[in-house]
Design an enzyme around this catalytic site. Sequence first.
Site, PDB file in Angstrom:
ATOM      1  N   ASP A  31       0.848  -1.198   0.000  1.00 45.61           N
ATOM      2  CA  ASP A  31       0.000   0.000   0.000  1.00 45.61           C
ATOM      3  C   ASP A  31       0.880   1.242   0.000  1.00 45.61           C
ATOM      4  O   ASP A  31       1.696   1.418   0.914  1.00 45.61           O
ATOM      5  CB  ASP A  31      -0.909  -0.022   1.241  1.00 45.61           C
ATOM      6  CG  ASP A  31      -2.029   1.016   1.153  1.00 45.61           C
ATOM      7  OD1 ASP A  31      -1.727   2.179   0.827  1.00 45.61           O
ATOM      8  OD2 ASP A  31      -3.184   0.648   1.398  1.00 45.61           O
ATOM      9  N   ASP A  51       3.986   0.925  -4.936  1.00 46.17           N
ATOM     10  CA  ASP A  51       2.910   1.159  -5.897  1.00 46.17           C
ATOM     11  C   ASP A  51       2.669  -0.135  -6.688  1.00 46.17           C
ATOM     12  O   ASP A  51       3.627  -0.710  -7.226  1.00 46.17           O
ATOM     13  CB  ASP A  51       3.364   2.293  -6.837  1.00 46.17           C
ATOM     14  CG  ASP A  51       2.234   2.797  -7.711  1.00 46.17           C
ATOM     15  OD1 ASP A  51       1.381   1.980  -8.101  1.00 46.17           O
ATOM     16  OD2 ASP A  51       2.222   4.006  -7.995  1.00 46.17           O
ATOM     17  N   TYR A 140     -14.410   5.750 -13.173  1.00 47.14           N
ATOM     18  CA  TYR A 140     -14.117   4.821 -12.072  1.00 47.14           C
ATOM     19  C   TYR A 140     -14.865   3.501 -12.297  1.00 47.14           C
ATOM     20  O   TYR A 140     -14.281   2.411 -12.206  1.00 47.14           O
ATOM     21  CB  TYR A 140     -14.536   5.470 -10.742  1.00 47.14           C
ATOM     22  CG  TYR A 140     -14.579   4.511  -9.572  1.00 47.14           C
ATOM     23  CD1 TYR A 140     -13.413   4.095  -8.939  1.00 47.14           C
ATOM     24  CD2 TYR A 140     -15.808   4.023  -9.093  1.00 47.14           C
ATOM     25  CE1 TYR A 140     -13.459   3.207  -7.869  1.00 47.14           C
ATOM     26  CE2 TYR A 140     -15.862   3.145  -8.021  1.00 47.14           C
ATOM     27  CZ  TYR A 140     -14.684   2.741  -7.409  1.00 47.14           C
ATOM     28  OH  TYR A 140     -14.739   1.867  -6.354  1.00 47.14           O
TER      29      TYR A 140
END
Length: 322
Positions: A31, A51, A140
């Site tokens: 994370d 990442d 999204y």
Amino acid sequence: MKVLVTGGAGFIGRHTVQRLVDQGDEVVVVDTGLAGNPRKMDESVRGYAVDIVSEELERIFAEERPEAVIHLAAQTSVRRSLHNPTGDAETNILGTIRLLQQCVRYEVRRIVFASSAAVYGNPEHLPIEESHATEPLSFYGVSKRVSEMYIQSFNERYGLNYSILRYANVYGIRERRTGEDGVLTAFVERLMAGLPLEVYGDGLQTRDFVYVKDVAEANVLALRCTGSQVLNVSSGRGISLLEALGMLKEMSGRNVQPQFRPAQAGDIEQSVLDNGKARDVLWWEPRYSLYDGLLEMMEFESEARKNPMLVERTSYSKTSAI
Ligand SMILES: NC(=O)c1ccc[n+]([C@@H]2O[C@H](COP(=O)([O-])OP(=O)(O)OC[C@H]3O[C@@H](n4cnc5c(N)ncnc54)[C@H](O)[C@@H]3O)[C@@H](O)[C@H]2O)c1
């Protein structure tokens, strides 16, 4: 089981990691939110501030060799996706592909993916079951649907088993609110701060609110499933914002009046997801009613106001994983 959780330092991730640790699983978290905050990780959980889009991901798989993956890391804001579609696609689509490649390379048995009700778009009927058409309204939602398709293609090509979980509106303690997200968290925080509660639209729009601990439980149960499936994770009930407000008024004893603001463009009027398939396949059911969930949030917020450090201390204590 050794489980790698991407996005394990986020809202749903923390609860999921907690649940895994409680049942004795070995947990590794990837994370970016862990960067610069090593205290965020309990010693029983290994954390990597990496990442998922980066090359470094492979090193983690090579070192850790997880048996299963719960993939929660994402750019999660609908509004940000509209302003920055490439950033959204990079994390959500490319990040998912990179992760799938590592899963295949290191022979991960199963991936559980955090998808969203946003893949459905405007409902043709209610409740929405998994076979409903998917016509996302936001970038999204598109990024989640495309990720689902990649996961299904990886399954067909390489046999990587999956559970795609389409969450409804997740709410609960320790939510970090960003802008439009987390309407119930905003209500609770403002109520406790004595601030007016803002309602966009007439407040009659319904949402399917599912408590974060119920979602964490579904994530963990999905790890032990066989085969591959797409499942709604929801309360199965549509509750209007005004109903939720009424509950908060009742439990707080405060007679707050909402301040109505113009409806936000693109907001869906009604949303309820059918959770029958998750009940059958996972042997899961939501344990928290909205009333129970809001009560827990009010109690938590009240404690956090008395002692702001409590939130951090509780989260990072030895027994609570992160
Ligand atoms: N909260 C909801 O109501 C809801 C509803 C449907 C689906 N989901 C999905 O559930 C998942 C978890 O959501 P959440 O509410 O916990 O969000 P969150 O923002 O609290 O957590 C996401 C975590 O991912 C991490 N992250 C972001 N980009 C990353 C990257 N490139 N590499 C590594 N880590 C990265 C962040 O640091 C954060 O800790 C997301 O995939 C989200 O799209 C959430």
